[in-house]
Scaffold this motif. Structure first.
Motif, PDB file in Angstrom:
ATOM      1  N   CYS A  74       0.836  -1.210   0.000  1.00 28.45           N
ATOM      2  CA  CYS A  74       0.000   0.000   0.000  1.00 28.45           C
ATOM      3  C   CYS A  74       0.867   1.254   0.000  1.00 28.45           C
ATOM      4  O   CYS A  74       0.581   2.230  -0.707  1.00 28.45           O
ATOM      5  N   ALA A  75       1.929   1.236   0.788  1.00 24.95           N
ATOM      6  CA  ALA A  75       2.825   2.382   0.850  1.00 24.95           C
ATOM      7  C   ALA A  75       3.552   2.585  -0.471  1.00 24.95           C
ATOM      8  O   ALA A  75       3.763   3.730  -0.912  1.00 24.95           O
ATOM      9  N   ALA A  76       3.941   1.494  -1.124  1.00 23.47           N
ATOM     10  CA  ALA A  76       4.620   1.606  -2.417  1.00 23.47           C
ATOM     11  C   ALA A  76       3.697   2.238  -3.463  1.00 23.47           C
ATOM     12  O   ALA A  76       4.122   3.094  -4.248  1.00 23.47           O
ATOM     13  N   VAL A  77       2.426   1.832  -3.464  1.00 23.11           N
ATOM     14  CA  VAL A  77       1.459   2.427  -4.383  1.00 23.11           C
ATOM     15  C   VAL A  77       1.260   3.905  -4.048  1.00 23.11           C
ATOM     16  O   VAL A  77       1.189   4.762  -4.935  1.00 23.11           O
ATOM     17  N   ALA A  78       1.204   4.211  -2.754  1.00 27.07           N
ATOM     18  CA  ALA A  78       1.039   5.597  -2.317  1.00 27.07           C
ATOM     19  C   ALA A  78       2.192   6.469  -2.827  1.00 27.07           C
ATOM     20  O   ALA A  78       1.986   7.618  -3.241  1.00 27.07           O
ATOM     21  N   ARG A  79       3.406   5.931  -2.796  1.00 24.29           N
ATOM     22  CA  ARG A  79       4.557   6.697  -3.293  1.00 24.29           C
ATOM     23  C   ARG A  79       4.436   6.946  -4.790  1.00 24.29           C
ATOM     24  O   ARG A  79       4.833   8.013  -5.284  1.00 24.29           O
ATOM     25  N   GLU A  80       3.926   5.977  -5.519  1.00 23.17           N
ATOM     26  CA  GLU A  80       3.805   6.117  -6.971  1.00 23.17           C
ATOM     27  C   GLU A  80       2.854   7.240  -7.361  1.00 23.17           C
ATOM     28  O   GLU A  80       3.016   7.862  -8.407  1.00 23.17           O
ATOM     29  N   ILE A  81       1.847   7.504  -6.524  1.00 19.85           N
ATOM     30  CA  ILE A  81       0.901   8.591  -6.827  1.00 19.85           C
ATOM     31  C   ILE A  81       1.225   9.844  -6.007  1.00 19.85           C
ATOM     32  O   ILE A  81       0.454  10.805  -6.017  1.00 19.85           O
ATOM     33  N   ASP A  82       2.356   9.821  -5.300  1.00 20.00           N
ATOM     34  CA  ASP A  82       2.819  10.952  -4.482  1.00 20.00           C
ATOM     35  C   ASP A  82       1.763  11.357  -3.452  1.00 20.00           C
ATOM     36  O   ASP A  82       1.505  12.550  -3.242  1.00 20.00           O
ATOM     37  N   LEU A  83       1.178  10.371  -2.802  1.00 15.98           N
ATOM     38  CA  LEU A  83       0.160  10.645  -1.795  1.00 15.98           C
ATOM     39  C   LEU A  83       0.746  11.404  -0.603  1.00 15.98           C
ATOM     40  O   LEU A  83       0.066  12.225   0.016  1.00 15.98           O
ATOM     41  N   GLY A  84       2.006  11.133  -0.282  1.00 14.11           N
ATOM     42  CA  GLY A  84       2.627  11.795   0.855  1.00 14.11           C
ATOM     43  C   GLY A  84       2.617  13.308   0.755  1.00 14.11           C
ATOM     44  O   GLY A  84       2.509  14.008   1.766  1.00 14.11           O
ATOM     45  N   ALA A  85       2.696  13.818  -0.469  1.00 15.48           N
ATOM     46  CA  ALA A  85       2.749  15.274  -0.664  1.00 15.48           C
ATOM     47  C   ALA A  85       1.448  15.960  -0.285  1.00 15.48           C
ATOM     48  O   ALA A  85       1.441  17.159   0.023  1.00 15.48           O
ATOM     49  N   VAL A  86       0.330  15.228  -0.289  1.00 16.07           N
ATOM     50  CA  VAL A  86      -0.967  15.859  -0.001  1.00 16.07           C
ATOM     51  C   VAL A  86      -1.541  15.438   1.352  1.00 16.07           C
ATOM     52  O   VAL A  86      -2.641  15.855   1.706  1.00 16.07           O
ATOM     53  N   LEU A  87      -0.808  14.619   2.104  1.00 17.54           N
ATOM     54  CA  LEU A  87      -1.278  14.255   3.433  1.00 17.54           C
ATOM     55  C   LEU A  87      -1.338  15.494   4.327  1.00 17.54           C
ATOM     56  O   LEU A  87      -0.462  16.360   4.278  1.00 17.54           O
ATOM     57  N   LYS A  88      -2.371  15.570   5.144  1.00 20.07           N
ATOM     58  CA  LYS A  88      -2.518  16.675   6.089  1.00 20.07           C
ATOM     59  C   LYS A  88      -2.009  16.186   7.448  1.00 20.07           C
ATOM     60  O   LYS A  88      -2.640  15.344   8.082  1.00 20.07           O
ATOM     61  N   GLY A 129     -18.127   6.786  -4.826  1.00 20.79           N
ATOM     62  CA  GLY A 129     -18.564   6.277  -6.129  1.00 20.79           C
ATOM     63  C   GLY A 129     -19.042   4.848  -6.156  1.00 20.79           C
ATOM     64  O   GLY A 129     -19.427   4.334  -7.210  1.00 20.79           O
ATOM     65  N   GLY A 130     -18.981   4.152  -5.004  1.00 16.87           N
ATOM     66  CA  GLY A 130     -19.436   2.775  -4.968  1.00 16.87           C
ATOM     67  C   GLY A 130     -18.317   1.772  -5.198  1.00 16.87           C
ATOM     68  O   GLY A 130     -17.159   2.130  -5.468  1.00 16.87           O
ATOM     69  N   PHE A 131     -18.675   0.500  -5.103  1.00 20.24           N
ATOM     70  CA  PHE A 131     -17.672  -0.565  -5.178  1.00 20.24           C
ATOM     71  C   PHE A 131     -16.958  -0.591  -6.524  1.00 20.24           C
ATOM     72  O   PHE A 131     -15.738  -0.780  -6.581  1.00 20.24           O
ATOM     73  N   GLU A 132     -17.684  -0.426  -7.618  1.00 16.88           N
ATOM     74  CA  GLU A 132     -17.044  -0.516  -8.933  1.00 16.88           C
ATOM     75  C   GLU A 132     -16.005   0.581  -9.123  1.00 16.88           C
ATOM     76  O   GLU A 132     -14.959   0.361  -9.739  1.00 16.88           O
ATOM     77  N   ALA A 133     -16.282   1.774  -8.594  1.00 17.21           N
ATOM     78  CA  ALA A 133     -15.309   2.870  -8.691  1.00 17.21           C
ATOM     79  C   ALA A 133     -14.062   2.536  -7.885  1.00 17.21           C
ATOM     80  O   ALA A 133     -12.928   2.770  -8.333  1.00 17.21           O
ATOM     81  N   ALA A 134     -14.250   1.985  -6.679  1.00 20.38           N
ATOM     82  CA  ALA A 134     -13.113   1.608  -5.845  1.00 20.38           C
ATOM     83  C   ALA A 134     -12.319   0.480  -6.489  1.00 20.38           C
ATOM     84  O   ALA A 134     -11.078   0.482  -6.486  1.00 20.38           O
ATOM     85  N   LYS A 135     -13.023  -0.492  -7.043  1.00 17.08           N
ATOM     86  CA  LYS A 135     -12.359  -1.611  -7.718  1.00 17.08           C
ATOM     87  C   LYS A 135     -11.526  -1.120  -8.900  1.00 17.08           C
ATOM     88  O   LYS A 135     -10.367  -1.533  -9.073  1.00 17.08           O
ATOM     89  N   ALA A 136     -12.085  -0.220  -9.691  1.00 17.01           N
ATOM     90  CA  ALA A 136     -11.360   0.321 -10.843  1.00 17.01           C
ATOM     91  C   ALA A 136     -10.103   1.060 -10.385  1.00 17.01           C
ATOM     92  O   ALA A 136      -9.036   0.943 -11.000  1.00 17.01           O
ATOM     93  N   LEU A 137     -10.232   1.833  -9.301  1.00 15.88           N
ATOM     94  CA  LEU A 137      -9.078   2.558  -8.767  1.00 15.88           C
ATOM     95  C   LEU A 137      -7.983   1.596  -8.339  1.00 15.88           C
ATOM     96  O   LEU A 137      -6.806   1.770  -8.709  1.00 15.88           O
ATOM     97  N   ILE A 138      -8.353   0.584  -7.559  1.00 14.20           N
ATOM     98  CA  ILE A 138      -7.366  -0.363  -7.046  1.00 14.20           C
ATOM     99  C   ILE A 138      -6.659  -1.090  -8.182  1.00 14.20           C
ATOM    100  O   ILE A 138      -5.422  -1.174  -8.214  1.00 14.20           O
ATOM    101  N   LEU A 139      -7.410  -1.621  -9.111  1.00 17.91           N
ATOM    102  CA  LEU A 139      -6.800  -2.375 -10.208  1.00 17.91           C
ATOM    103  C   LEU A 139      -5.921  -1.482 -11.073  1.00 17.91           C
ATOM    104  O   LEU A 139      -4.880  -1.913 -11.580  1.00 17.91           O
TER     105      LEU A 139
END
Length: 226
Positions: A85-99, A131-141
């Protein structure tokens, strides 16, 4: 509530347009800065972990219809563990927007494995609630990409695999030693050596002791197996 330009860019980067921007803001809010009027992301993290688990379990079944449960379980664990999960977070630069609160910012919270992993799970839940399960599934995949197809290489825990390998040779459990610790407290670097009773050893460096131990075990195991 409108998103800031930074969060609009982040939303576009992950490919989800939030109907309820508050969900994204909550997913990115760490407990160090939360308040009565600004809830943190812990409840979303709890939900996101379950959504991720369901999506990955289904994806693994579809990817290998003949695989037994004993084969699927380590693959599943590799895909949903905090490090992934952390590796994926780094790929989208999630750390930069964490509050984060000041203490977490000073201690390098934007790079911490646990905070990034938790934030990724909370983000999944935010998309699910929005957005519901399908939106979450699409995001994860989309974000996990080819990991489902290539997970077999990561499914074996290197420390466990090395221990099993040396025990099969009749040797005692490998020993792990801290060779060196560099860097400031908020961003340390550890060099760890794994040593066998036979004298064989390997070293690896990482930002966390567990990561360095796993990397050292992997390096030595690859050498032994070849």
């Amino acid at each position: 509530m409108k998103l800031s330009a930074e969060l609009r860019d982040f939303s576009a980067r992950i490919g989800h347009d939030f109907a309820d921007p508050e969900l994204l803001i909550r997913a990115l809010t760490h407990g160090s800065i939360s308040s009565a009027t600004r809830p943190d992301n812990q409840r979303l993290e709890f939900l996101g972990d379950r959504v991720l688990g369901l999506v990955m379990a289904e994806a693994l079944l579809e990817a290998d219809p003949q695989a037994a449960e004993g084969v699927l379980a380590p693959r599943y664990n590799a895909l949903v563990r905090k490090e992934t999960c952390a590796a994926v977070a780094r790929e989208i630069d999630l750390g930069a927007v964490l509050k984060l609160g000041k203490s977490e910012m000073v201690s390098g919270g934007r790079r911490k494995e646990a905070l990034l992993g938790d934030g990724m799970e909370a983000l999944i839940a935010a998309v699910y609630r929005d957005g519901g399960f399908e939106a979450a599934k699409a995001l994860i995949l989309r974000l996990w990409g080819t990991r489902v197809q290539t997970v077999e290489a990561d499914a074996r825990d290197p420390k466990t695999a090395l221990q099993e390998f040396v025990q099969a040779r009749g040797e005692p459990t490998p020993r792990y030693e801290i060779v060196k610790r560099d860097g400031p407290d908020h961003a340390p670097r550890f060099t760890i050596a794994v040593v066998l009773a036979s004298g064989e050893r390997a070293e690896a460096e990482a930002g966390a002791k567990r990561q360095a131990e796993q990397a050292a075990a992997k390096a030595l195991l690859e050498r032994l197996e070849t």
